[in-house]
Motif scaffolding. Structure first.
Motif, PDB file in Angstrom:
ATOM      1  N   LEU A 172      37.387  37.645  50.096  1.00 30.55           N
ATOM      2  CA  LEU A 172      36.066  38.164  49.723  1.00 30.55           C
ATOM      3  C   LEU A 172      35.033  37.059  49.520  1.00 30.55           C
ATOM      4  O   LEU A 172      33.865  37.359  49.235  1.00 30.55           O
ATOM      5  N   ALA A 173      35.484  35.807  49.637  1.00 23.00           N
ATOM      6  CA  ALA A 173      34.583  34.659  49.452  1.00 23.00           C
ATOM      7  C   ALA A 173      33.964  34.654  48.056  1.00 23.00           C
ATOM      8  O   ALA A 173      32.758  34.458  47.874  1.00 23.00           O
ATOM      9  N   ILE A 174      34.807  34.924  47.054  1.00 21.01           N
ATOM     10  CA  ILE A 174      34.378  34.867  45.662  1.00 21.01           C
ATOM     11  C   ILE A 174      35.400  34.039  44.892  1.00 21.01           C
ATOM     12  O   ILE A 174      36.444  33.670  45.425  1.00 21.01           O
ATOM     13  N   SER A 175      35.111  33.735  43.646  1.00 21.56           N
ATOM     14  CA  SER A 175      36.023  32.920  42.851  1.00 21.56           C
ATOM     15  C   SER A 175      37.178  33.761  42.307  1.00 21.56           C
ATOM     16  O   SER A 175      37.076  34.990  42.202  1.00 21.56           O
ATOM     17  N   VAL A 176      38.270  33.086  41.954  1.00 18.63           N
ATOM     18  CA  VAL A 176      39.416  33.765  41.348  1.00 18.63           C
ATOM     19  C   VAL A 176      39.001  34.412  40.036  1.00 18.63           C
ATOM     20  O   VAL A 176      39.424  35.523  39.712  1.00 18.63           O
ATOM     21  N   ARG A 177      38.132  33.724  39.282  1.00 21.47           N
ATOM     22  CA  ARG A 177      37.676  34.287  38.010  1.00 21.47           C
ATOM     23  C   ARG A 177      36.908  35.585  38.227  1.00 21.47           C
ATOM     24  O   ARG A 177      37.033  36.531  37.444  1.00 21.47           O
ATOM     25  N   THR A 178      36.118  35.647  39.301  1.00 14.94           N
ATOM     26  CA  THR A 178      35.377  36.875  39.599  1.00 14.94           C
ATOM     27  C   THR A 178      36.342  38.005  39.951  1.00 14.94           C
ATOM     28  O   THR A 178      36.137  39.160  39.548  1.00 14.94           O
TER      29      THR A 178
END
Length: 216
Positions: A172-178
Motif C-alpha cells: 500500500l506504500a504506507i508505513s508499518v505504523r500506519t
C-alpha cells in the motif's frame, strides 16, 4: 530429512486427484508428501503417525465431512495447518472452513501455482484463499462497508489473504505504523478482538482492493 522441508499429507477420496496433487507437490524441493488416504478414519491415524506440517483436505470424503475432520484434527493437533482443496466455491463452505480451523481454501480447478503458493503461505503461519474464492466473495454486498474507510477495507482484505504488517505496508506504500493504526481502527469499528474473527469478516464480506484503490 532437511529441517527446512514441509511435510504434507493428502486426504481425498479420489485416487486420481491425490496422484495429481502429489505429482505437483513433489516437483517442489522443499515439499515432502509423507502420506495419503481417502478415508477420514485412516487420516486420523496417518496424522498421528507421520505428524505432517500441513494437511491438504477435501470436503467430500465418503465416511466423514472434511470440515468435521478438520475440526477434529485441529483439536488433536493444534499446530497442524489445514488447506481445504475443494470443488465447492460457495461462501458458506469457506466460512465453515474458517470456523473448523482451516488456514486456507483453494479450488481444485485453480492454477497449480495457487496450491504451491498456499502451502508456502500456510507453512509460515499465514492464510491463503483461491483468487476465484476472493472474486466470488467480492461480489457479495458488504454488510458493514459504510463503517470502514476504503483503506481499512484494503487492509482487512489483505489480512484475509495472509499478508503481515510489513507486506501490507509495502503493497500500500504506507508505513508499518500506519498499517497498525488501521488494524486497531478496524477492530474498534467492528467490535472484534481476535485476529481470526477479523479474517472471517474479510472473507465473508469480500472487500476488494480493486474497488477501493483510491487513496484516503
Amino acid at each position: 530429512m532437511d529441517s527446512a522441508s514441509i511435510r504434507i499429507a493428502l486426504i481425498d477420496d479420489h485416487a486420481l486427484v491425490r496422484d495429481g496433487v502429489r505429482a505437483l507437490l513433489e516437483m517442489v524441493e522443499r515439499f515432502k508428501v509423507v502420506g495419503e488416504t481417502g478415508c477420514g478414519k485412516e487420516a486420523l491415524t496417518l496424522v498421528e503417525r507421520e505428524r505432517p506440517d500441513i494437511v491438504v483436505m477435501d470436503i467430500g470424503l465418503k465416511d466423514i465431512n472434511g470440515l468435521e475432520l478438520t475440526a477434529t484434527l485441529k483439536q488433536l493437533h493444534p499446530s497442524l495447518k489445514v488447506l481445504i482443496l475443494s470443488m465447492y466455491d460457495n461462501q458458506e463452505y469457506v466460512s465453515q472452513s474458517l470456523r473448523a480451523g482451516a488456514s486456507g481454501y483453494v479450488l481444485k480447478d485453480a492454477p497449480s501455482r495457487e496450491i504451491v503458493s498456499a502451502i508456502e503461505v500456510l507453512a509460515v503461519g499465514g492464510r491463503f484463499y483461491s483468487s476465484d474464492i476472493a472474486e466470488k466473495l467480492a461480489s457479495s454486498e458488504p454488510q458493514q462497508e459504510a463503517e470502514l474507510t476504503p483503506r481499512e477495507r484494503q487492509v482487512l482484505l489483505m489480512m484475509a489473504q495472509g499478508l503481515n504488517n510489513k507486506a501490507m505496508a509495502r503493497e500500500l506504500a504506507i508505513s508499518v505504523r500506519t498499517v497498525e493504526t488501521h488494524r486497531l481502527s478496524i477492530r474498534r469499528k467492528l467490535d472484534i478482538e481476535k485476529p481470526a474473527d477479523l479474517m472471517r469478516q474479510a472473507m465473508e464480506h469480500g472487500w476488494s482492493p480493486e474497488l477501493d484503490a483510491r487513496p484516503e
